[in-house]
Structures are given as structure tokens and as C-alpha cells.
Design a protein around this motif. Sequence first.
Motif, PDB file in Angstrom:
ATOM      1  N   ILE A 240       0.814  -1.088  -0.036  1.00  0.00           N
ATOM      2  CA  ILE A 240      -0.021  -0.166  -0.031  1.00  0.00           C
ATOM      3  C   ILE A 240       0.768   1.330   0.199  1.00  0.00           C
ATOM      4  O   ILE A 240       1.835   1.454   0.728  1.00  0.00           O
ATOM      5  N   TYR A 241       0.586   1.955  -0.709  1.00  0.00           N
ATOM      6  CA  TYR A 241       1.014   3.578  -0.903  1.00  0.00           C
ATOM      7  C   TYR A 241      -0.069   4.563  -1.156  1.00  0.00           C
ATOM      8  O   TYR A 241      -1.351   4.119  -1.756  1.00  0.00           O
ATOM      9  N   ILE A 242      -0.018   5.727  -0.748  1.00  0.00           N
ATOM     10  CA  ILE A 242      -1.106   6.744  -0.904  1.00  0.00           C
ATOM     11  C   ILE A 242      -0.565   7.724  -1.838  1.00  0.00           C
ATOM     12  O   ILE A 242       0.588   8.420  -1.761  1.00  0.00           O
ATOM     13  N   LYS A 243      -1.349   8.191  -3.090  1.00  0.00           N
ATOM     14  CA  LYS A 243      -1.012   9.262  -3.579  1.00  0.00           C
ATOM     15  C   LYS A 243      -2.084  10.316  -3.766  1.00  0.00           C
ATOM     16  O   LYS A 243      -3.251  10.168  -3.648  1.00  0.00           O
ATOM     17  N   GLY A 244      -1.716  11.754  -3.464  1.00  0.00           N
ATOM     18  CA  GLY A 244      -2.596  12.699  -3.566  1.00  0.00           C
ATOM     19  C   GLY A 244      -2.127  13.992  -4.301  1.00  0.00           C
ATOM     20  O   GLY A 244      -0.889  14.142  -4.485  1.00  0.00           O
ATOM     21  N   TYR A 245      -3.102  14.633  -5.106  1.00  0.00           N
ATOM     22  CA  TYR A 245      -2.869  15.664  -5.746  1.00  0.00           C
ATOM     23  C   TYR A 245      -3.976  16.688  -5.611  1.00  0.00           C
ATOM     24  O   TYR A 245      -5.231  16.207  -5.427  1.00  0.00           O
ATOM     25  N   LEU A 246      -3.630  18.097  -6.059  1.00  0.00           N
ATOM     26  CA  LEU A 246      -4.750  19.235  -5.940  1.00  0.00           C
ATOM     27  C   LEU A 246      -5.296  19.372  -7.189  1.00  0.00           C
ATOM     28  O   LEU A 246      -4.691  19.502  -8.264  1.00  0.00           O
ATOM     29  N   ALA A 247      -6.488  19.595  -7.327  1.00  0.00           N
ATOM     30  CA  ALA A 247      -7.392  19.959  -8.259  1.00  0.00           C
ATOM     31  C   ALA A 247      -7.112  18.775  -9.501  1.00  0.00           C
ATOM     32  O   ALA A 247      -7.197  17.554  -9.119  1.00  0.00           O
ATOM     33  N   ASP A 248      -6.645  19.311 -10.741  1.00  0.00           N
ATOM     34  CA  ASP A 248      -6.476  18.260 -11.763  1.00  0.00           C
ATOM     35  C   ASP A 248      -4.846  18.210 -11.976  1.00  0.00           C
ATOM     36  O   ASP A 248      -4.576  17.953 -13.102  1.00  0.00           O
ATOM     37  N   LYS A 249      -4.095  18.573 -11.047  1.00  0.00           N
ATOM     38  CA  LYS A 249      -2.714  18.508 -11.185  1.00  0.00           C
ATOM     39  C   LYS A 249      -2.081  17.102 -10.729  1.00  0.00           C
ATOM     40  O   LYS A 249      -1.411  16.902 -10.112  1.00  0.00           O
ATOM     41  N   VAL A 250      -2.488  16.203 -11.873  1.00  0.00           N
ATOM     42  CA  VAL A 250      -2.003  14.828 -11.720  1.00  0.00           C
ATOM     43  C   VAL A 250      -0.502  14.688 -11.736  1.00  0.00           C
ATOM     44  O   VAL A 250      -0.082  13.845 -11.066  1.00  0.00           O
ATOM     45  N   ASP A 251       0.041  15.324 -12.538  1.00  0.00           N
ATOM     46  CA  ASP A 251       1.475  15.458 -12.688  1.00  0.00           C
ATOM     47  C   ASP A 251       2.223  15.838 -11.691  1.00  0.00           C
ATOM     48  O   ASP A 251       3.358  15.495 -11.488  1.00  0.00           O
ATOM     49  N   GLU A 252       1.840  16.523 -10.709  1.00  0.00           N
ATOM     50  CA  GLU A 252       2.446  17.082  -9.661  1.00  0.00           C
ATOM     51  C   GLU A 252       1.890  16.293  -8.112  1.00  0.00           C
ATOM     52  O   GLU A 252       1.945  16.875  -7.295  1.00  0.00           O
ATOM     53  N   ALA A 253       1.445  14.955  -8.307  1.00  0.00           N
ATOM     54  CA  ALA A 253       0.854  14.304  -7.385  1.00  0.00           C
ATOM     55  C   ALA A 253       1.905  13.805  -6.278  1.00  0.00           C
ATOM     56  O   ALA A 253       3.257  13.830  -6.690  1.00  0.00           O
ATOM     57  N   GLN A 254       1.931  13.682  -4.976  1.00  0.00           N
ATOM     58  CA  GLN A 254       2.818  13.296  -4.266  1.00  0.00           C
ATOM     59  C   GLN A 254       2.355  12.114  -3.646  1.00  0.00           C
ATOM     60  O   GLN A 254       1.313  11.648  -3.412  1.00  0.00           O
ATOM     61  N   LYS A 255       3.393  11.150  -3.274  1.00  0.00           N
ATOM     62  CA  LYS A 255       3.271   9.899  -2.793  1.00  0.00           C
ATOM     63  C   LYS A 255       3.993   9.723  -1.464  1.00  0.00           C
ATOM     64  O   LYS A 255       4.812  10.541  -1.010  1.00  0.00           O
ATOM     65  N   THR A 256       3.225   8.713  -0.812  1.00  0.00           N
ATOM     66  CA  THR A 256       3.916   8.309   0.500  1.00  0.00           C
ATOM     67  C   THR A 256       4.957   7.266   0.257  1.00  0.00           C
ATOM     68  O   THR A 256       5.032   6.651  -0.933  1.00  0.00           O
ATOM     69  N   ASP A 257       5.426   6.630   1.178  1.00  0.00           N
ATOM     70  CA  ASP A 257       6.352   5.761   1.041  1.00  0.00           C
ATOM     71  C   ASP A 257       5.313   4.279   1.089  1.00  0.00           C
ATOM     72  O   ASP A 257       4.123   4.351   1.448  1.00  0.00           O
ATOM     73  N   THR A 258       6.023   3.285   0.470  1.00  0.00           N
ATOM     74  CA  THR A 258       4.941   2.081   0.633  1.00  0.00           C
ATOM     75  C   THR A 258       5.311   1.024   1.481  1.00  0.00           C
ATOM     76  O   THR A 258       6.325   0.619   2.123  1.00  0.00           O
TER      77      THR A 258
END
Length: 386
Positions: A240-258
Motif C-alpha cells: 500500500i501507498y497513498i498518492k494525493g494531488y490538488l485539483a487536476d494536477k495529476v502530474d504534480e501528485a505526491q506519494k507516501t512510502d510503500t
Amino acid sequence: MYEFDLKLPYESQITISVKDWSLIGNKSLIGKTVIDLEDRFYSSCYAMCGLPKKYEISGYNAWRDKLFPSQILALMCRKWRLKIPDYGPDYLIVYTLEEKSKDYKFEFCEERSIVNKNDQFVTSIKTPGIDYRIVREELALTALNDWHNITGTFLVPEHLETRYLYNPDQPEFEQGKIRMWIDMFSLEDNSFMLNNQIPKPVDISPRKPKKFQLRVNIYNTEDVILDDENPLTGERSSDIYIKGYLADKVDEAQKTDTHFRSLNGDGIIYLKFINFKKFHFYLGKFNWRFIFDFEYLPAEEMIIYKQKPSKFSFYTVEKKVEPTITFECWDADLISSDDILGSLQLNLCKMIKGAKSSSFCKMSMLKKNTNNQEINLFKVKGHHPR
């Protein structure tokens, strides 16, 4: 905004053109519109500057004409050959073409509203604390907005006009529309005018967004789908890891560790060591922080950012999107592509009021039929309840 000095009737028309910008070569004409300024200046409908519904001396809707409403009313009465209007402390009498009187009374209240009373005798009572110069102008503006009941002609109200664009190469086809307005002021030195200065232009510059920083703490996951299966033991797990992004900025998404080999869908890593004795060992939870810097426009409740339309563009365009944040839970795979396990999208302007404890925090709170109160994070002061 453009400002021009002109002399009538020598410069009686203005042409507004819309062109297609090009980095190389000439700018091609899309369409244009022609406006007759002389016709507006000498119009009997007072088309030089639109009349608002209410007289204001400050704020975004402040009076922007060179002449005050009482001066415009006196000018229109002379143009229509009417008697000079009579002013009182709280009333105004205007005479029609049939020499009938129309009374306008100012109602003294907290909202400073104006009531039009026709064919009715009105007494005048002085009230302390009222600026009677403003009362006089508000009464005059009420009479101007009611000019069609006095002379049968409507005066031009304050509005945005829509002009059609045409191209001379294809005059029969409309090429679009342009929304605009025009204010005209006479530069002649009229000694009878109290205010002979041209007012400052209306500030039409775009609203400036405010800078914000959103911080999201990813603490843990629970009951996540177990997507992988051990072919030897049949034990199911997920990386499991979590990815989050603001609005429609999928290219600038941030990820947690796995977190590898989650056996129960939690972010806690659960390990077993069997060596003479059985040990259960727990590693830490996610405890990961996302930080998003963005610009927000409170008046429109939109996030604003600039980006290039394509990789080869030399310019940027401004985009307005809803202030949403999206979280996605993924299963990391070594060989094949990662699999998405679930997602959640939250609107920062319509956030569900937080639960008192984690046991009461459920997905059913996001349903529209529930009675949970929505809050705007940009307007809430203090900390969001947990």
C-alpha cells in the motif's frame, strides 16, 4: 481599458478590432465593430454614461459620471423644455410634459431606500444625522430612472453592451461577440457645473488570488482491499501507498512510502518471527505529510494556476478549477503496473464537518442525503474538528 481625446464631429466613430496573435508573421483580423460616438453624445437618452439604480459615494459601485444626478436632471429638463424641478429636505417634484407634478419622497431608514410616490402629497420633515446633499442626489437619480414615466423616453441604464464582430472578407457571418462599455465626458469648461473634473476610471483589473498552503497528514489506512495473493500459501496482501494531488494536477501528485505486505488492509506493517517463540512485531504507520502550495480566489471559490497548453508553447494560459483534493490508494507491483485500490475526492469549500472520534468517521458522512453540516475551510477560523 483605453482612453482617447477626440473632437466632434471630426472624430465621430471608433473601431474596435479583435486579432489573432501570432509569434511569427502578421496578426490576422478575426472581426471588428464600429461605434458611432456622435450619435451617443447627442442622444436624448443620455447615452454617454449609464445610470445606476442607486447613488453611492464610495465602494466598487461609486458614482463615476462627471455630472451629479441633480445636474443631469437639470440638463435633461432643459433639453426637454420642462420646468425646473423643486427640491425639499426629503422630497422632489418633477413636472411632466403635460405640466403635471410627480413627487418623489426619500424614506429615512437604515437601508436608505428610495420610494417613488406619484400623485401624492408628501410632507417634509428634517431628520438629524442625514446628509441632505446625498438625499438630493438620490432623489434626482430616482427621477432619472423613472424618466420614461415623465417624458415617455427611457434613459440608458448602467449595463454591459454586447457588440457583434464582423470580418470585411465575410460580412454576412458573425465572428463572435465582445462585451464592453463606453463612458463619454465633455471637456468643455462649464462654469455652472459644480464638479468639472473627469472621475477616475473604474478599476477593472482582475482579482488577485491569495496564496495558501494545504497540509495533509496521512496517518493510516484501514480495511484496504488485498489485491495480491501468494501462489504457494494463498495468503492475500497488498503493498500500500497513498498518492494525493490538488485539483487536476495529476502530474504534480505526491506519494507516501510503500508499506509492503499489508495482511489486513492497514498501513501498519505486521511481521511474524518464529524462532523458538512466536513474536508479533509492528512497524510504524504512514505518518506522512503532503504539502500543497496554491493560489485561491475567494470571490469565485476557484484555484488559479498557469500552465502551457503544450510542451512547445511559448506562452502560458490561466486555468480556474474547483478547490478539490484527490487521494488514491495504490497497490505497488514490481513487474506489472501498479493497481489502484480506491480513491476519495474532497471539495475544500464543501468539507463535511469532522467527527468527534475515528470510530464515528465513516464514508456514509459523504452522502448528500445525510444531515452532516458542510463547512468551507477557507472561512473557518481555528482548527478543523477531529
